[in-house]
Design an enzyme around this catalytic site. Structure first.
Site, short mmCIF file in Angstrom:
data_model
loop_
_atom_site.label_atom_id
_atom_site.label_comp_id
_atom_site.label_asym_id
_atom_site.label_seq_id
_atom_site.Cartn_x
_atom_site.Cartn_y
_atom_site.Cartn_z
N HIS A 26 0.81 -1.21 0.00
CA HIS A 26 0.00 0.00 0.00
C HIS A 26 0.84 1.27 0.00
CE1 HIS A 26 -4.11 1.37 -0.04
NE2 HIS A 26 -3.65 2.44 0.57
N GLU A 63 -11.09 -10.61 -7.13
CA GLU A 63 -9.75 -10.49 -6.53
C GLU A 63 -9.12 -11.83 -6.20
OE1 GLU A 63 -9.36 -6.82 -3.77
OE2 GLU A 63 -11.34 -7.67 -3.35
N ASP A 85 -4.67 -7.92 -5.76
CA ASP A 85 -4.90 -9.14 -4.99
C ASP A 85 -5.06 -10.35 -5.88
OD1 ASP A 85 -4.65 -8.47 -2.32
OD2 ASP A 85 -6.69 -7.74 -2.14
N CYS A 105 -9.61 -2.01 -11.58
CA CYS A 105 -9.27 -0.92 -10.65
C CYS A 105 -7.93 -1.16 -9.96
CB CYS A 105 -10.37 -0.73 -9.61
SG CYS A 105 -10.62 -2.14 -8.53
#
Length: 606
Positions: free
Chosen positions: A206, A453, A477, A524
């Site tokens: 992240h 995901e 993911d 996304c």
């Protein structure tokens, strides 16, 4: 002495600045800048802590039993000497005055400087005194945090006064840390740092994702960077190559300053595309949406030319709250703010996606601490956690529904893997609607989508499409779970491969199945914002990309230059290749040698 460190390039460009070290400590330390008027107060805090610790040590020495070993009072005397040594307290004061660090940060910075000096001593006895110094500093930090408790790392949005240095001009700052938690990255977005370096992390951890959203250079997974780099060193971050140059020579510095200027010119050129319609050479319209973390990110999305929000990561409303979750009204105001800011354009709000690299201080009503899970990436996270906390989940659903009265809202459910999860989510949404009807609170009907995901979701997608209105492919993911790679672990980061044939086949299959069912589909994840994948995703039939606002112009430029029909004709050749990345490179060369004539209405834009 100049030297280089190597890590993973996660955000392109060049950053040059002074190192600001966030040192690891057994005591959590707040890091923030103070203003000129607070300098004396911070120095006073440090003096008060020093006096308190001196009193503690004196009391300990006084109360030693008569049969205590002679070494104990001698050790306490050493601690008292260190406590009053100007090399510690005097230099700490200078950090506060010169750099406007708060007292705890200044003390930690000076500890870092002195610890390195002890490490370089040849005498074993003197070198071992570093442990005494660390104990003294720990006592000082505890004294300063005793009343309020230790704080988490935070970053002030206000820069410190800059001074003229060796290389002239104002000094930009580069953050160096072992790691930066996602919640702390929210503060980083408003801070003064022009780049950052971390010891750990992968290309889609992240911290890396936020660096790309900020469009600032970053290198992660640099292993020992926070130990080797010294406070206030001059640094160059080469975000394209994943290289950190420490204390560069004037010649190297000038070369990178030139590259900085070139990057700024390229950004300015790309920014001119922001209001150009996103259409391929063969006339295919493509929707470019923005990923945002907070309502305040919406204006940047509009400025970048986004035609909506494809992913509002609602979990960031839940972070940095010391375990207190946001209530329904607070969430509603945040969602409404984003919806209104987008001026009628669609906003897709993902339900809270907590877990793995985004833990909460308090994961549930019984204070389940997620970081204690054996494998957080496979544990109670995303929709699994929401369904385990029905009261919290209904609050969020009601807040999102209420925001739909102010604009076009879509709901996105993360990490769906089972049909029973999908049905339970839709039942919870139905209950939330009924509660709003009973409370006479307005809302509109909203589309509900599922994130693809995990491979399981991709493999049962036809069944999921019967329950959901749209799907969004979260490639970060999906890659992690397909390849069994922890995307935040730098030790296996080299195995994280978005070009892996299995990943590309799952993405292509998901896009094809959604289009066949007449349902909208977007990507996304980070692949959507990486121009290297733009042509391939267009060939797969993707017509909706969602990415950080800073990435939109680069991707739009690739779209404007692409003949999607020609690429679609070569899709199977890429998917069946042993090396899809090389196959794509070959296609680029082939199409460049025989370019398609641009459509008249868009040739001027590209």
């Amino acid at each position: 002495m100049s030297f280089q460190l190597f890590g993973l390039p996660v955000s392109r460009g060049v950053a040059i600045g002074r190192a600001v070290l966030i040192a690891s400590s057994r005591v959590d330390v707040a890091h923030y800048f103070i203003n000129e008027g607070q300098v004396e107060a911070e120095i006073g805090r440090m003096r008060s802590a020093r006096d308190a610790v001196a009193q503690e040590l004196s009391n300990l020495k006084r109360d030693l039993p008569a049969d205590a070993p002679a070494e104990l009072p001698a050790l306490l005397d050493v601690h008292l000497l260190l406590l009053h040594d100007e090399a510690l307290t005097g230099a700490t004061k200078q950090w506060i005055i010169d750099r406007h660090y708060n007292a705890e940060w200044a003390l930690s910075a000076q500890l870092e400087v002195l610890a390195r000096q002890f490490d370089e001593m040849e005498d074993d006895y003197l070198r071992e005194r570093k442990a005494d110094l660390e104990q003294v500093v720990e006592r000082l930090l505890r004294a300063m945090s005793r009343d309020a408790g230790a704080s988490a790392v935070s970053f002030s949005p206000s820069p410190p006064p800059s001074a003229s240095r060796d290389f002239g001009g104002e000094d930009p700052l580069v953050l160096v840390a072992n790691d930066i938690a996602p919640a702390d990255m929210l503060q980083f977005k408003r801070s003064v740092f022009t780049g950052f370096i971390t010891d750990v992390g992968g290309k889609t951890s992240h911290t890396a994702i936020v660096a790309r959203s900020l469009d600032i250079p970053a290198v992660v997974g640099a292993r020992e960077a926070s130990r080797i780099i010294r406070q206030d060193d001059w640094l160059i971050i080469d975000g394209d190559a994943g290289i950190v140059i420490v204390n560069p020579s004037p010649i190297v510095l000038e070369e990178y300053r030139f590259r900085q200027r070139q990057s700024e010119l390229e950004r300015a050129r790309l920014s001119r595309l922001r209001h150009t319609p996103s259409v391929t050479l063969d006339g295919e319209k493509v929707e470019l949406l923005a990923n945002i973390e907070l309502p305040g990110d919406a204006p940047a999305a509009l400025e970048a030319g986004a035609v909506g929000v494809g992913l509002f990561r609602s979990e960031f409303l839940f972070m940095n709250r010391e375990g207190e979750l946001p209530g329904e009204d607070e969430q509603f105001e945040a969602y409404r703010s984003a919806v209104e800011a987008m001026g009628g354009l669609p906003v897709t709000i993902r339900t809270v996606d907590i877990g793995a690299d985004k833990p909460l201080e308090r994961m549930s009503v019984n204070e389940l601490r997620h970081e204690h899970a054996l494998n957080p990436a496979l544990g109670l996270r995303a929709i699994r956690w929401s369904l385990s906390e029905p009261a919290m989940f209904r609050q969020q659903l009601r807040a999102i529904l209420r925001a739909s009265a102010y604009g076009k809202v879509r709901l996105l459910v993360p990490m769906v893997a089972h049909l029973n999860e999908a049905r339970a989510t839709l039942e919870a949404l139905a209950r939330a609607k009924q509660q709003l009807v009973e409370a006479a609170k307005p809302f509109n009907d909203i589309e509900v989508g599922a994130m693809v995901e995990v491979p399981a979701a991709a493999l049962i997608l036809p069944s999921l499409l019967r329950l959901f209105d749209f799907v969004s492919i979260g490639t970060n993911d999906l890659i992690q779970y397909t390849l069994a790679i922890d995307r935040a672990d730098e030790t296996v980061a080299h195995l994280y491969d978005p070009w892996h044939a299995a990943v590309l086949q799952l993405v292509a299959q998901s896009i094809a199945q959604a289009r066949s069912a007449g349902k909208s589909v977007s990507v996304c994840g980070e692949m959507a914002g990486d121009p290297a994948f733009t042509e391939l995703l267009l060939a797969m039939g993707l017509r909706s990309f969602s990415m950080h606002p800073s990435q939109i112009s680069s991707v739009k430029q690739r779209i404007l230059r692409t003949d999607a029909r020609r690429w679609a004709g070569k899709l199977e050749q890429v998917l069946q290749s042993d090396d899809p990345q090389s196959a794509c490179t070959d296609l680029h060369r082939m199409f460049a040698a025989a370019p398609t004539q641009p459509a008249p209405q868009i040739s001027a834009a590209i």
